[in-house]
Design a protein around this motif. Structure first.
Motif, PDB file in Angstrom:
ATOM      1  N   ALA A   9       0.801  -1.056  -0.097  1.00 38.42           N
ATOM      2  CA  ALA A   9       0.063  -0.009  -0.039  1.00 38.42           C
ATOM      3  C   ALA A   9       0.875   1.125   0.045  1.00 38.42           C
ATOM      4  O   ALA A   9       0.500   2.006  -0.747  1.00 38.42           O
ATOM      5  N   ARG A  10       2.176   1.167   0.675  1.00 36.57           N
ATOM      6  CA  ARG A  10       2.739   2.267   0.656  1.00 36.57           C
ATOM      7  C   ARG A  10       3.361   2.620  -0.727  1.00 36.57           C
ATOM      8  O   ARG A  10       3.858   3.719  -1.072  1.00 36.57           O
ATOM      9  N   PHE A  11       3.891   1.556  -1.322  1.00 39.37           N
ATOM     10  CA  PHE A  11       4.478   1.575  -2.561  1.00 39.37           C
ATOM     11  C   PHE A  11       3.503   2.043  -3.583  1.00 39.37           C
ATOM     12  O   PHE A  11       3.839   3.067  -4.435  1.00 39.37           O
ATOM     13  N   ILE A  12       2.325   1.646  -3.435  1.00 37.83           N
ATOM     14  CA  ILE A  12       1.224   2.576  -4.442  1.00 37.83           C
ATOM     15  C   ILE A  12       1.106   3.840  -3.957  1.00 37.83           C
ATOM     16  O   ILE A  12       1.054   4.475  -4.907  1.00 37.83           O
ATOM     17  N   ALA A  13       0.986   4.043  -2.935  1.00 36.95           N
ATOM     18  CA  ALA A  13       0.701   5.444  -2.507  1.00 36.95           C
ATOM     19  C   ALA A  13       1.892   6.446  -2.950  1.00 36.95           C
ATOM     20  O   ALA A  13       1.426   7.641  -3.157  1.00 36.95           O
ATOM     21  N   ASN A  14       2.910   6.053  -3.058  1.00 37.60           N
ATOM     22  CA  ASN A  14       4.187   6.917  -3.430  1.00 37.60           C
ATOM     23  C   ASN A  14       4.030   7.359  -4.784  1.00 37.60           C
ATOM     24  O   ASN A  14       4.415   8.163  -5.235  1.00 37.60           O
ATOM     25  N   TYR A  15       3.122   6.464  -5.706  1.00 36.25           N
ATOM     26  CA  TYR A  15       2.877   6.836  -6.986  1.00 36.25           C
ATOM     27  C   TYR A  15       1.932   7.722  -7.347  1.00 36.25           C
ATOM     28  O   TYR A  15       1.239   7.943  -8.683  1.00 36.25           O
ATOM     29  N   GLY A  16       0.946   8.083  -6.404  1.00 31.97           N
ATOM     30  CA  GLY A  16      -0.181   9.196  -6.545  1.00 31.97           C
ATOM     31  C   GLY A  16      -1.004   8.702  -7.420  1.00 31.97           C
ATOM     32  O   GLY A  16      -1.760   7.269  -7.047  1.00 31.97           O
ATOM     33  N   VAL A  40       5.426  13.700  -4.082  1.00 31.95           N
ATOM     34  CA  VAL A  40       7.037  14.219  -3.776  1.00 31.95           C
ATOM     35  C   VAL A  40       7.127  14.383  -2.303  1.00 31.95           C
ATOM     36  O   VAL A  40       8.218  13.681  -1.935  1.00 31.95           O
ATOM     37  N   VAL A  41       6.412  15.112  -1.759  1.00 30.54           N
ATOM     38  CA  VAL A  41       6.519  15.576  -0.269  1.00 30.54           C
ATOM     39  C   VAL A  41       6.241  14.171   0.613  1.00 30.54           C
ATOM     40  O   VAL A  41       7.189  13.950   1.466  1.00 30.54           O
ATOM     41  N   GLU A  42       5.358  13.147   0.147  1.00 28.08           N
ATOM     42  CA  GLU A  42       5.244  11.980   0.986  1.00 28.08           C
ATOM     43  C   GLU A  42       6.452  11.045   0.935  1.00 28.08           C
ATOM     44  O   GLU A  42       6.671  10.647   2.047  1.00 28.08           O
ATOM     45  N   ARG A  43       7.297  11.183  -0.100  1.00 31.22           N
ATOM     46  CA  ARG A  43       8.394  10.289  -0.202  1.00 31.22           C
ATOM     47  C   ARG A  43       9.690  11.136   0.428  1.00 31.22           C
ATOM     48  O   ARG A  43      10.355  10.592   0.996  1.00 31.22           O
ATOM     49  N   TYR A  44       9.614  12.397   0.406  1.00 24.07           N
ATOM     50  CA  TYR A  44      10.588  13.185   0.836  1.00 24.07           C
ATOM     51  C   TYR A  44      10.603  13.023   2.546  1.00 24.07           C
ATOM     52  O   TYR A  44      11.622  12.921   3.228  1.00 24.07           O
ATOM     53  N   THR A  45       9.324  12.751   2.987  1.00 24.23           N
ATOM     54  CA  THR A  45       9.253  12.623   4.530  1.00 24.23           C
ATOM     55  C   THR A  45       9.905  11.206   5.019  1.00 24.23           C
ATOM     56  O   THR A  45      10.173  11.272   6.388  1.00 24.23           O
ATOM     57  N   TYR A  46      10.416  10.615   4.058  1.00 23.10           N
ATOM     58  CA  TYR A  46      10.816   9.194   4.542  1.00 23.10           C
ATOM     59  C   TYR A  46      12.450   9.374   4.953  1.00 23.10           C
ATOM     60  O   TYR A  46      13.055   8.468   5.251  1.00 23.10           O
TER      61      TYR A  46
END
Length: 451
Positions: A197-204, A331-337
């Motif tokens: 689910a996190r992988f899917i969310a990363n791609y908007g 982009v922001v979501e992945r940046y927070t990692y």
């Protein structure tokens, strides 16, 4: 300011900060992959240019290339936002252009809107009137604009002859998946528990578009694409024929007709800027290692330049918006990692925009997505319509405010911007604004609560 924060290197240029790939930042692989699918959203303005102003596919493709170049300008000059279209205004511009014959009349009307939007950004950015307009405008009128834009998006998609009506299976499933990924509490729970689910969310919205394409081919709603090999060659020579230098500049009457649309476009775009600012603030809370400068005056200036370039050389109904919200959020979501996941907010946004541009020249990609451009546009409009309606409904909490907003929204969706502004202002002064001091004070308190 946290002393441990560092700012990514740049070259200063007035209010701007120039950053170039490899010299100032690294390219980010996930954003490259996303760009090679999300570029189809930019291509989705091609059918609109063909139907509304009579452009050929090749000339409309040249418009998209110019659009991608101006987007690169924005991120290269230091904006932390992924730029894009003012998507909610597209259905309203389509309604507006319906009053003009495709060809010179429609081009002049489109140029008028884009020139007005450009100079509103310039004026409001320099003077600070933008913030004043949005903060002082009645909550019910702001809600009416947002809800009306959302309704116009859904009406355009679901009406007889609309894209959803013509290809319901792929678009309804794709739209539902998009909304589920973006807004469902159930998916948010899955996000916390599942790496998939996190992988899917990363791609908007990319997974929803790809699933809709696969379903569209499977159920024969869309043809199997014919893959062509080589490099895309847009027709800039033909595009020149659609510029105001050839078609003629709009008359004063056309500018006056376009003004309500331009004002609404700015109000919607400013709302997007507020959303983008919140996303950047969220990024800063998670990452303590980087200074992120969100210069709104510089953003207004570059948005003015982008719209001016389009108005003069490549007008289009999406306008040049300061932020592509879904792309920026991704982009922001992945940046927070953390820094290992993404070097900088600027490396993420710049990489995504560069990837969008490069993908437009990869003929196998362009030819593959060409039959499915309606899917990318429809899913984008469904997402935008949902966001506009929900954000609009949050603006008002009183029954009177809801009534004014909904009536204005219906008029906006059916008759267009000019009629809606007149109706909304009249209703505001007739039934919402209190003329007795006690009522006025009560309304002001309610409005402050909403704000």
């Amino acid at each position: 300011m946290n002393k441990n924060r560092n700012e990514l290197p740049y070259w200063p240029l007035g209010p701007f900060k120039i950053r170039l790939p490899f010299l100032h930042y690294r390219l980010e692989k996930p954003e490259i992959i996303q760009g090679f699918v999300l570029f189809s959203i930019g291509l989705s303005i091609i059918p609109l240019l063909q139907s509304q102003v009579g452009m050929s596919y090749e000339a409309a493709l040249a418009v998209v290339i110019v659009m991608q170049i101006t987007m690169i300008m924005q991120t290269a000059l230091g904006s932390p936002f992924v730029p894009g279209l003012i998507t909610p205004i597209i259905p309203l511009i389509v309604i507006f252009l319906g009053n003009f014959e495709p060809g010179p009349e429609a081009i002049q009307a489109l140029v008028a809107v884009q020139l007005l939007v450009a100079f509103i950004f310039l004026l409001f950015g320099i003077t600070g009137l933008g913030k004043l307009l949005v903060t002082k405008l009645s909550q019910s009128l702001k809600a009416g604009i947002l809800i009306g834009a959302g309704l116009a998006a859904f009406i355009g998609e679901f009406q007889p002859g609309g894209r959803v009506a013509e290809t319901p299976i792929s678009l309804i499933i794709g739209g539902a998946i998009c909304l589920f990924i973006m807004f469902s509490p159930t998916f948010k729970e899955l996000y916390q528990k599942s790496s998939i689910a996190r992988f899917i969310a990363n791609y908007g919205i990319m997974p929803a578009i790809l699933i809709a394409i696969a379903i569209g081919m499977l159920v024969k709603e869309y043809p199997t694409p014919t893959i062509e090999w080589g490099i895309t060659v847009p027709n800039f020579v033909e595009l020149w024929k659609y510029t105001p230098f050839v078609m003629g500049f709009p008359s004063l009457d056309v500018f006056l007709l376009a003004l309500p649309i331009a004002i609404m476009g700015y109000i919607i775009a400013y709302g997007d800027i507020i959303v983008g600012t919140s996303l950047v603030e969220r990024a800063e809370r998670f990452r303590k290692d980087e200074v992120i400068e969100n210069n709104l005056s510089a953003l207004h200036l570059i948005t003015f330049i982008r719209n001016l370039i389009h108005a003069l050389f490549a007008p289009h109904p999406g306008l040049a918006g300061p932020i592509f919200t879904a792309g920026t959020a991704s982009v922001v979501e992945r940046y927070t990692y953390g820094k290992k996941a993404m070097q900088s907010i600027y490396s993420g946004t710049n990489t995504l925009v560069l990837s969008l541009f490069v993908a437009c020249f990869v003929l196998p990609l362009v030819s593959f997505f060409q039959p499915f451009l309606p899917i990318a546009l429809s899913i984008t409009l469904i997402l935008t319509g949902y966001l506009c309606i929900t954000l609009g409904m949050e603006q008002v909490t009183t029954n009177i405010g809801r009534g004014v907003a909904m009536i204005m929204a219906v008029v906006l969706a059916v008759y267009g911007a000019a009629h809606a502004l007149v109706v909304g202002i009249i209703l505001y002064f007739v039934i919402e604004r209190g003329w007795a001091s006690a009522t006025t004070n009560e309304n002001e308190k309610e409005n402050k609560k909403v704000s």
